[in-house]
Design a protein around this motif. Sequence first.
Motif, PDB file in Angstrom:
ATOM      1  N   ALA A 136       0.853  -1.195   0.000  1.00  0.00           N
ATOM      2  CA  ALA A 136       0.000   0.000   0.000  1.00  0.00           C
ATOM      3  C   ALA A 136       0.886   1.242   0.000  1.00  0.00           C
ATOM      4  O   ALA A 136       2.038   1.196   0.432  1.00  0.00           O
ATOM      5  N   SER A 137       0.324   2.367  -0.465  1.00  0.00           N
ATOM      6  CA  SER A 137       1.106   3.599  -0.600  1.00  0.00           C
ATOM      7  C   SER A 137       0.289   4.814  -0.186  1.00  0.00           C
ATOM      8  O   SER A 137      -0.937   4.784  -0.155  1.00  0.00           O
ATOM      9  N   ASN A 138       0.995   5.879   0.118  1.00  0.00           N
ATOM     10  CA  ASN A 138       0.395   7.176   0.406  1.00  0.00           C
ATOM     11  C   ASN A 138      -0.041   7.799  -0.910  1.00  0.00           C
ATOM     12  O   ASN A 138       0.779   8.125  -1.755  1.00  0.00           O
ATOM     13  N   GLU A 139      -1.330   7.967  -1.085  1.00  0.00           N
ATOM     14  CA  GLU A 139      -1.863   8.485  -2.346  1.00  0.00           C
ATOM     15  C   GLU A 139      -2.088   9.995  -2.319  1.00  0.00           C
ATOM     16  O   GLU A 139      -1.643  10.705  -3.222  1.00  0.00           O
ATOM     17  N   LYS A 140      -2.760  10.470  -1.283  1.00  0.00           N
ATOM     18  CA  LYS A 140      -3.246  11.849  -1.327  1.00  0.00           C
ATOM     19  C   LYS A 140      -2.290  12.873  -0.742  1.00  0.00           C
ATOM     20  O   LYS A 140      -2.439  14.071  -1.009  1.00  0.00           O
ATOM     21  N   ASP A 141      -1.301  12.442   0.016  1.00  0.00           N
ATOM     22  CA  ASP A 141      -0.427  13.408   0.684  1.00  0.00           C
ATOM     23  C   ASP A 141       1.016  13.327   0.221  1.00  0.00           C
ATOM     24  O   ASP A 141       1.930  13.779   0.919  1.00  0.00           O
ATOM     25  N   CYS A 142       1.231  12.753  -0.938  1.00  0.00           N
ATOM     26  CA  CYS A 142       2.570  12.716  -1.520  1.00  0.00           C
ATOM     27  C   CYS A 142       2.439  12.804  -3.036  1.00  0.00           C
ATOM     28  O   CYS A 142       1.892  11.899  -3.667  1.00  0.00           O
ATOM     29  N   SER A 143       2.916  13.890  -3.596  1.00  0.00           N
ATOM     30  CA  SER A 143       2.825  14.076  -5.042  1.00  0.00           C
ATOM     31  C   SER A 143       3.843  13.190  -5.753  1.00  0.00           C
ATOM     32  O   SER A 143       4.768  12.665  -5.124  1.00  0.00           O
ATOM     33  N   PRO A 144       3.701  13.000  -7.066  1.00  0.00           N
ATOM     34  CA  PRO A 144       4.668  12.191  -7.816  1.00  0.00           C
ATOM     35  C   PRO A 144       6.083  12.753  -7.669  1.00  0.00           C
ATOM     36  O   PRO A 144       6.281  13.967  -7.592  1.00  0.00           O
ATOM     37  N   PHE A 145       7.073  11.876  -7.638  1.00  0.00           N
ATOM     38  CA  PHE A 145       8.451  12.315  -7.487  1.00  0.00           C
ATOM     39  C   PHE A 145       8.961  12.998  -8.760  1.00  0.00           C
ATOM     40  O   PHE A 145       9.798  13.879  -8.700  1.00  0.00           O
ATOM     41  N   LYS A 146       8.459  12.578  -9.902  1.00  0.00           N
ATOM     42  CA  LYS A 146       8.740  13.278 -11.155  1.00  0.00           C
ATOM     43  C   LYS A 146       7.493  13.153 -12.016  1.00  0.00           C
ATOM     44  O   LYS A 146       7.365  12.228 -12.813  1.00  0.00           O
ATOM     45  N   PRO A 147       6.568  14.095 -11.858  1.00  0.00           N
ATOM     46  CA  PRO A 147       5.292  13.972 -12.568  1.00  0.00           C
ATOM     47  C   PRO A 147       5.456  14.123 -14.068  1.00  0.00           C
ATOM     48  O   PRO A 147       6.359  14.808 -14.550  1.00  0.00           O
ATOM     49  N   ASP A 148       4.579  13.469 -14.793  1.00  0.00           N
ATOM     50  CA  ASP A 148       4.511  13.624 -16.236  1.00  0.00           C
ATOM     51  C   ASP A 148       4.043  15.052 -16.534  1.00  0.00           C
ATOM     52  O   ASP A 148       3.027  15.505 -16.005  1.00  0.00           O
ATOM     53  N   SER A 149       4.798  15.764 -17.365  1.00  0.00           N
ATOM     54  CA  SER A 149       4.471  17.167 -17.642  1.00  0.00           C
ATOM     55  C   SER A 149       3.098  17.330 -18.289  1.00  0.00           C
ATOM     56  O   SER A 149       2.488  18.399 -18.220  1.00  0.00           O
ATOM     57  N   GLU A 150       2.595  16.279 -18.932  1.00  0.00           N
ATOM     58  CA  GLU A 150       1.294  16.342 -19.594  1.00  0.00           C
ATOM     59  C   GLU A 150       0.175  15.762 -18.732  1.00  0.00           C
ATOM     60  O   GLU A 150      -0.946  15.605 -19.196  1.00  0.00           O
ATOM     61  N   ASP A 151       0.498  15.428 -17.476  1.00  0.00           N
ATOM     62  CA  ASP A 151      -0.467  14.724 -16.632  1.00  0.00           C
ATOM     63  C   ASP A 151      -0.637  15.473 -15.322  1.00  0.00           C
ATOM     64  O   ASP A 151       0.295  15.535 -14.518  1.00  0.00           O
ATOM     65  N   GLY A 152      -1.788  16.035 -15.117  1.00  0.00           N
ATOM     66  CA  GLY A 152      -2.056  16.742 -13.869  1.00  0.00           C
ATOM     67  C   GLY A 152      -2.924  15.939 -12.933  1.00  0.00           C
ATOM     68  O   GLY A 152      -3.779  16.492 -12.236  1.00  0.00           O
ATOM     69  N   SER A 153      -2.705  14.642 -12.901  1.00  0.00           N
ATOM     70  CA  SER A 153      -3.591  13.754 -12.144  1.00  0.00           C
ATOM     71  C   SER A 153      -3.592  14.061 -10.657  1.00  0.00           C
ATOM     72  O   SER A 153      -4.646  14.024 -10.006  1.00  0.00           O
ATOM     73  N   PHE A 154      -2.409  14.331 -10.089  1.00  0.00           N
ATOM     74  CA  PHE A 154      -2.358  14.558  -8.643  1.00  0.00           C
ATOM     75  C   PHE A 154      -3.169  15.792  -8.260  1.00  0.00           C
ATOM     76  O   PHE A 154      -3.940  15.765  -7.295  1.00  0.00           O
ATOM     77  N   GLU A 155      -3.003  16.867  -9.015  1.00  0.00           N
ATOM     78  CA  GLU A 155      -3.771  18.086  -8.744  1.00  0.00           C
ATOM     79  C   GLU A 155      -5.271  17.846  -8.941  1.00  0.00           C
ATOM     80  O   GLU A 155      -6.098  18.353  -8.175  1.00  0.00           O
ATOM     81  N   THR A 156      -5.597  17.043  -9.964  1.00  0.00           N
ATOM     82  CA  THR A 156      -7.008  16.677 -10.180  1.00  0.00           C
ATOM     83  C   THR A 156      -7.543  15.918  -8.981  1.00  0.00           C
ATOM     84  O   THR A 156      -8.668  16.152  -8.518  1.00  0.00           O
ATOM     85  N   GLY A 157      -6.725  15.001  -8.464  1.00  0.00           N
ATOM     86  CA  GLY A 157      -7.123  14.238  -7.289  1.00  0.00           C
ATOM     87  C   GLY A 157      -7.348  15.125  -6.082  1.00  0.00           C
ATOM     88  O   GLY A 157      -8.318  14.938  -5.325  1.00  0.00           O
ATOM     89  N   GLN A 158      -6.469  16.113  -5.886  1.00  0.00           N
ATOM     90  CA  GLN A 158      -6.630  17.033  -4.756  1.00  0.00           C
ATOM     91  C   GLN A 158      -7.933  17.816  -4.864  1.00  0.00           C
ATOM     92  O   GLN A 158      -8.658  17.965  -3.868  1.00  0.00           O
TER      93      GLN A 158
END
Length: 678
Positions: free
Chosen positions: A299-321
């Motif tokens: 299992a992993s921390n989903e909501k309180d840790c952003s990607p370590f190197k996010p895809d520049s074309e993917d704003g999934s973490f911000e969408t999730g927030q």
Amino acid sequence: MVRTIRHRTMTTNSSKTPSSHATRQQNSNKLSRTKKACFGLMTTVLGLVAIELTLALLGVGRSNADGDPMMGFSKQVPLLERYVDEDGKAWMRTAENKLVWFNDQRFPLTKPANTQRIFCLGGSTTFGRPYDDNTSFAGWLREWLPHVDASSRYEVFNAGGVSYASYRVAAVMEELANHEPDLFIVYTGQNEFLERRTYADFFEQTKAQLWLTGLVSQTRTYAAIDSILRKNAPQESDADSIVLAAEVDERLNHTVGPSDYVRDDEWSDKVREHFKFNIRRMIHIARSANAKILFVVPASNEKDCSPFKPDSEDGSFETGQRSFDAGDFASARAAFQLAIDRDICPLRAPSNFAQFIRDLPESDDVRVLDFESELRNVCIDEHGHDILGEEYFLDHVHPTIDAHRQLSRWLISEMREAGWMAADSIALNELSAETVEGVDQSILGRIDRTAQGIAMRNLAKVMHWAGRFEVAAPRARDAIELLDGDAESQFILADCLRWTGQIDEAVVEFEKGVSAYPTYFRGVQRYGLLLLELGDNDAAREMFSIATLGWPETDPRHWAARFQLSIAHLGACDFESAHRELQECREHTPGDMDVVFAIAEASVGIGEPEKAIELYEQVLDEFPNDVDTHLNLAHTLLSTKQTDRAAGHFATALSLAPDNERAQAGMMVIDQLKQSAE
């Protein structure tokens, strides 16, 4: 007529069908070839059997049947070493040279009667990071088991290796399989992308080829030939082979943050196939040792840790927030999971890794505990949603002490349900409140507050270095509380607040740090950088002046502070002081173009524009497309009435950066001067 017809018939048939004698001869030849093939095959098989028996009599062992055909290690450093205590009892313990990566553990060389020996394997979660074995799920298991099953003795050995991926876990498992295991508990999947490795054409082989290779590799004949070839092989590494260092060599150790990682879907697919291969391999190792195996879905921390190197074309973490804040938890969970799966620096197990473990076929000797799903159920009960975050994780993957406790209880329930414990074992919910409290106190009472604070500080440092400031900040606060104040943690906290845009709070924490720890020069220097950004040059000069005293002139940090001090002098329009400092910096690092550029600025300030022009041109020789240098040079040329040359540099700057306001304003000035001249 009849004879003619019969004759013709016989003549025609004789041309196609052999005589009875010829037929018998041909069948005889066919039989002989078949017999020859059978006899040849039998002779070969008997010969190989004879060789195998001879090698067995000579003491030659089989090749490692459970080895990984895709890779090896440059050194075979065992995890365990034998030692004898003061009473003459023989033990196996963690080898001293492995203690950087593993907990200090031991078990008797000879397993006592009525004892269940459990080996817990995996990476740093199994280890118990950021703490140690004491509060890991293995440590909790060790405390619960005597109360749950008093009729048996249990030995729980924590073999979790920091940063160990599945291929290293499997190698450890091979060694432990020689020590009478009853159960392997495996928590793996988070570290598969940590090390560089290539796979050549291994995955191009068919399943039949892989099966045959695996079958042959288990023979003593293969082992003998392989040994001879290895002895005679050149020492240089083969470009197509996969030979890893004896211990983990993380890619992140060689970079500033996750910059070394780039999107490589083909390599990622091969990593996933290798992961699957090693999970199956572990099952085979366990069965070969007549042991059971229990896999844990990570299992992993989903909501309180952003990607370590996010895809520049993917704003999934911000969408999730945004979805989470809006209460749309289904959308939030999907977005957070996509952010993990699309992380270019994947330090959390992607969903397809977890799903592969989840889908493993269970049997009498293979079970799966879905830790992720169990934790989601708890999250729903406690928080009304199933998005995993800092409530259960200290960083991106490492569970809290309480989450480790929960995992240990679920593991015991799984063991009982599988029938792997005595029939009269007790369910955990049947234990008395006094027993539960006693177990909790036994674990928590052994926690060293100072050691725990240092662990939190180390975790904050790692997360700060990796750019996960939102994770580092709370851990730094934990360290400050546990250590009753800590210089490094104080400045890490302040710097994290700075980088997350909480500037006022950052200033407050920096001021606390400077007041309490004025000689922690690295932190003072960081505060100077923030003050420089805020335009408070006088305060920045004070911080950098302190920082320059912190390191000798032989230390690069001294010169970094001196350069930053000169920039603050420039900001305060103290050009004489800036020029003096910068000249000394240039003597130390004559090829540093940042220093040359700053000297040029200072030269303008002290009234030496021709010297500044010369220096700016030196910078452009190295960096011909540097817009700021073109603009500064253009303005300096204008101040010396060299309008045409200035126009050329303004035009170059504008071509490099069409939206640059300084370049646009400069060209307007040139146009006005030309109109005035006309």
